[in-house]
Write a protein that holds these residues in place. Sequence first.
Motif, mmCIF file in Angstrom:
data_model
loop_
_atom_site.group_PDB
_atom_site.id
_atom_site.type_symbol
_atom_site.label_atom_id
_atom_site.label_comp_id
_atom_site.label_asym_id
_atom_site.label_seq_id
_atom_site.Cartn_x
_atom_site.Cartn_y
_atom_site.Cartn_z
ATOM 1 N N ILE A 1 48.822 -53.409 16.287
ATOM 2 C CA ILE A 1 50.224 -53.052 16.065
ATOM 3 C C ILE A 1 50.747 -52.221 17.224
ATOM 4 N N ALA A 2 51.919 -52.609 17.719
ATOM 5 C CA ALA A 2 52.661 -51.759 18.652
ATOM 6 C C ALA A 2 53.811 -51.148 17.869
ATOM 7 N N PHE A 3 53.726 -49.867 17.618
ATOM 8 C CA PHE A 3 54.775 -49.190 16.862
ATOM 9 C C PHE A 3 55.961 -48.902 17.780
ATOM 10 N N ILE A 4 57.152 -49.128 17.279
ATOM 11 C CA ILE A 4 58.390 -48.851 18.005
ATOM 12 C C ILE A 4 59.019 -47.631 17.351
ATOM 13 N N LEU A 5 58.950 -46.505 18.018
ATOM 14 C CA LEU A 5 59.370 -45.236 17.424
ATOM 15 C C LEU A 5 60.669 -44.757 18.051
ATOM 16 N N LEU A 6 61.718 -44.659 17.233
ATOM 17 C CA LEU A 6 62.980 -44.038 17.654
ATOM 18 C C LEU A 6 63.026 -42.641 17.053
ATOM 19 N N CYS A 7 63.233 -41.639 17.889
ATOM 20 C CA CYS A 7 63.184 -40.260 17.418
ATOM 21 C C CYS A 7 64.130 -39.402 18.254
ATOM 22 N N HIS A 8 64.429 -38.204 17.737
ATOM 23 C CA HIS A 8 65.420 -37.372 18.419
ATOM 24 C C HIS A 8 65.159 -35.868 18.280
ATOM 25 N N ASP B 1 61.997 -32.505 17.120
ATOM 26 C CA ASP B 1 60.671 -32.039 16.743
ATOM 27 C C ASP B 1 59.569 -32.658 17.599
ATOM 28 N N PRO B 2 59.478 -32.276 18.870
ATOM 29 C CA PRO B 2 58.470 -32.871 19.755
ATOM 30 C C PRO B 2 57.039 -32.692 19.264
ATOM 31 N N ASP B 3 56.731 -31.561 18.640
ATOM 32 C CA ASP B 3 55.365 -31.354 18.134
ATOM 33 C C ASP B 3 55.007 -32.412 17.092
ATOM 34 N N ALA B 4 55.951 -32.706 16.188
ATOM 35 C CA ALA B 4 55.695 -33.706 15.148
ATOM 36 C C ALA B 4 55.558 -35.100 15.757
ATOM 37 N N ILE B 5 56.328 -35.401 16.781
ATOM 38 C CA ILE B 5 56.242 -36.707 17.441
ATOM 39 C C ILE B 5 54.882 -36.878 18.102
ATOM 40 N N SER C 1 48.174 -39.812 15.769
ATOM 41 C CA SER C 1 47.635 -40.341 14.509
ATOM 42 C C SER C 1 47.691 -41.863 14.497
ATOM 43 N N LEU C 2 48.813 -42.435 14.943
ATOM 44 C CA LEU C 2 48.987 -43.887 14.893
ATOM 45 C C LEU C 2 48.105 -44.613 15.895
ATOM 46 N N THR C 3 47.800 -43.970 17.001
ATOM 47 C CA THR C 3 46.979 -44.631 18.022
ATOM 48 C C THR C 3 45.487 -44.369 17.835
ATOM 49 N N ALA C 4 45.126 -43.490 16.916
ATOM 50 C CA ALA C 4 43.713 -43.125 16.734
ATOM 51 C C ALA C 4 42.867 -44.302 16.275
ATOM 52 N N ALA C 5 43.508 -45.274 15.594
ATOM 53 C CA ALA C 5 42.758 -46.420 15.071
ATOM 54 C C ALA C 5 42.821 -47.619 16.012
ATOM 55 N N GLY C 6 43.294 -47.413 17.236
ATOM 56 C CA GLY C 6 43.314 -48.495 18.214
ATOM 57 C C GLY C 6 44.640 -49.179 18.394
ATOM 58 N N ASP C 7 45.651 -48.750 17.658
ATOM 59 C CA ASP C 7 46.985 -49.316 17.833
ATOM 60 C C ASP C 7 47.699 -48.603 18.975
ATOM 61 N N CYS C 8 48.941 -48.989 19.229
ATOM 62 C CA CYS C 8 49.685 -48.413 20.340
ATOM 63 C C CYS C 8 51.116 -48.113 19.916
ATOM 64 N N ILE C 9 51.857 -47.423 20.775
ATOM 65 C CA ILE C 9 53.189 -46.984 20.384
ATOM 66 C C ILE C 9 54.098 -46.909 21.604
ATOM 67 N N ALA C 10 55.347 -47.348 21.413
ATOM 68 C CA ALA C 10 56.388 -47.208 22.433
ATOM 69 C C ALA C 10 57.464 -46.291 21.870
ATOM 70 N N ILE C 11 57.840 -45.278 22.622
ATOM 71 C CA ILE C 11 58.728 -44.223 22.115
ATOM 72 C C ILE C 11 60.048 -44.239 22.865
ATOM 73 N N LEU D 1 65.718 -52.083 21.685
ATOM 74 C CA LEU D 1 65.370 -53.123 22.646
ATOM 75 C C LEU D 1 64.651 -52.539 23.867
ATOM 76 N N LYS D 2 65.089 -51.371 24.334
ATOM 77 C CA LYS D 2 64.410 -50.715 25.460
ATOM 78 C C LYS D 2 62.951 -50.397 25.119
ATOM 79 N N ALA D 3 62.735 -49.885 23.920
ATOM 80 C CA ALA D 3 61.370 -49.561 23.493
ATOM 81 C C ALA D 3 60.531 -50.827 23.316
ATOM 82 N N VAL D 4 61.152 -51.874 22.767
ATOM 83 C CA VAL D 4 60.439 -53.142 22.581
ATOM 84 C C VAL D 4 60.040 -53.738 23.929
#
Length: 525
Positions: A4-11, A13-17, A23-33, A78-81
């Motif tokens: 899974i490539a997670f697409i995260l839109l956020c604005h 609380d940097p610590d929470a991000i 947490s999401l990448t710990a199991a081998g997945d990835c993330i675009a922010i 779309l930019k994150a994707v």
Amino acid sequence: MAKIAFILLCHKDPDAIIRQARSLTAAGDCIAIHFDGNAPARDYAQIRAALDPDPNVTFAAKRLKCGWGEWSLVAATLKAVEAAIDAFPRATHFYMLSGDCMAIKSAEYAHDFLDRHDRDYIESVDYFESSWIKTGWKEERLIYRHWFNERRQKRRFYAMFNLQKRFGLTRKIPADIDVMIGSQWWCLRRRTIEWILDFAKMRRDVMRFFATTWIPDETFFQTLVRHLVPETEIESRTLTFLMFTDYGMPVAFYNDHYDFLLGQDFLFARKISPEALELKHRLGVLFSARGATFEITNEGSALYKFLTGKGRVGRRFAPRFWEKESSLGRERELLIVVCKKWNVARRLVRQISKSTNIPCVEYLFNDEACALPDLGGIQSTMAKRHRHRVALLRMLFDHYDSDRLLVCIDPSSLDLLEDFDRDRSTTRILEIDCQFSEDYLIRHAIRAGLAGDRTPRETIAGLLPTVRDDLLHESDRIRDAGLDHHNRIRETDQAEANARVLADFLTAPESVAQDIVTLDDLFAD
């Protein structure tokens, strides 16, 4: 295996991000922010410093300033994707998230789920035919151009809308596009994402159209997926569990919702309260767990609606507009048996039918499968039966060529009882007061969708007092309504007492009523 490539839109609380990404990448997945361009640069710098070394994390090439209801939310997605497509060539699925979302299943479970179901998960229903938009603008979102933010530039937003409306400056939807609508939280396969990006490059006309619609994050991906992907490969649902209050606000989840969330048939939940630190920790640990099993009960939405509806009983005091100047007829008599235990009412009514010449119809307003004669289609759906209730009963009186008719109604349908009580006909009501065992209450909770076969016993035990109180409250509401000719027989009363009440209800000899109420299994569950 799914990756899974997670697409995260956020604005905020940097610590929470940072915690969420790790947490999401710990199991081998990835993330675009994509971190909102309106947010402070120092917060973005903190996130980049913490996550740049991680090869499973990437960032949108450009930070856009986002606003609710604007095209900017879709553009940021779309930019994150695009960043995820380039950075993670082995990603098989792309899952849209916000900073308020957290996994409610393990990564192992999520991967297995996606491997077993080769389809796209996106709520996508017809924009014009569905009732997804409850109130407010519908066509206006599309046929007028919206350049300003409705929340930050309200005066300009409505001034531009009124100007276009005044001069008839509408536009047409692209001819080959059927606009769809649904939740913005989706999970799409890589092939689908690639098709969407290719489409966006080729169809600038469609892109220009959506860029000036209002709230396009509810329509853009939903429309394109339906346009590009065969219907058999689309599951019109989100894999993110979310609920809304009666006022349209998202329901927040807290520390004591852990078991509740795990029982829902979803992979993620939104929105987790910032204060629910224990819940966030437990869900974070769960996502990396191996061998975790889940008992899916999926009663969440029904249970929430049931519990929050307590004390909000609405009543109507006037006939519906189609019933004005309409009546069953002064010379007619409507007999209504009211009972929560349908099997008890049915036994009684069938005995009445055998012992008298009164035509009887069981739960016609509560049971879709209730056997009814062909009345020209008015009986075909539950909605029609309720909408044309008086006409339906008049036709039944005529069909049976009788001035007396007996029907069964569930005690939750107080509005029906009040309507018929106000009618110019004579209306008699017989309420059957039954005892509710624990087994019956459990079965009732399951039938109502408040629990499932796999719901933990301790959860059901905590729910049963509320269910019992709700059933008693229905009976109290009927008594408080002050209905005329309201009689009651009770499971706890002697047969002789019940026979007298039944005889009065039927205006029949007491000996006939005695034969009816002495049925051996009348009150059996």
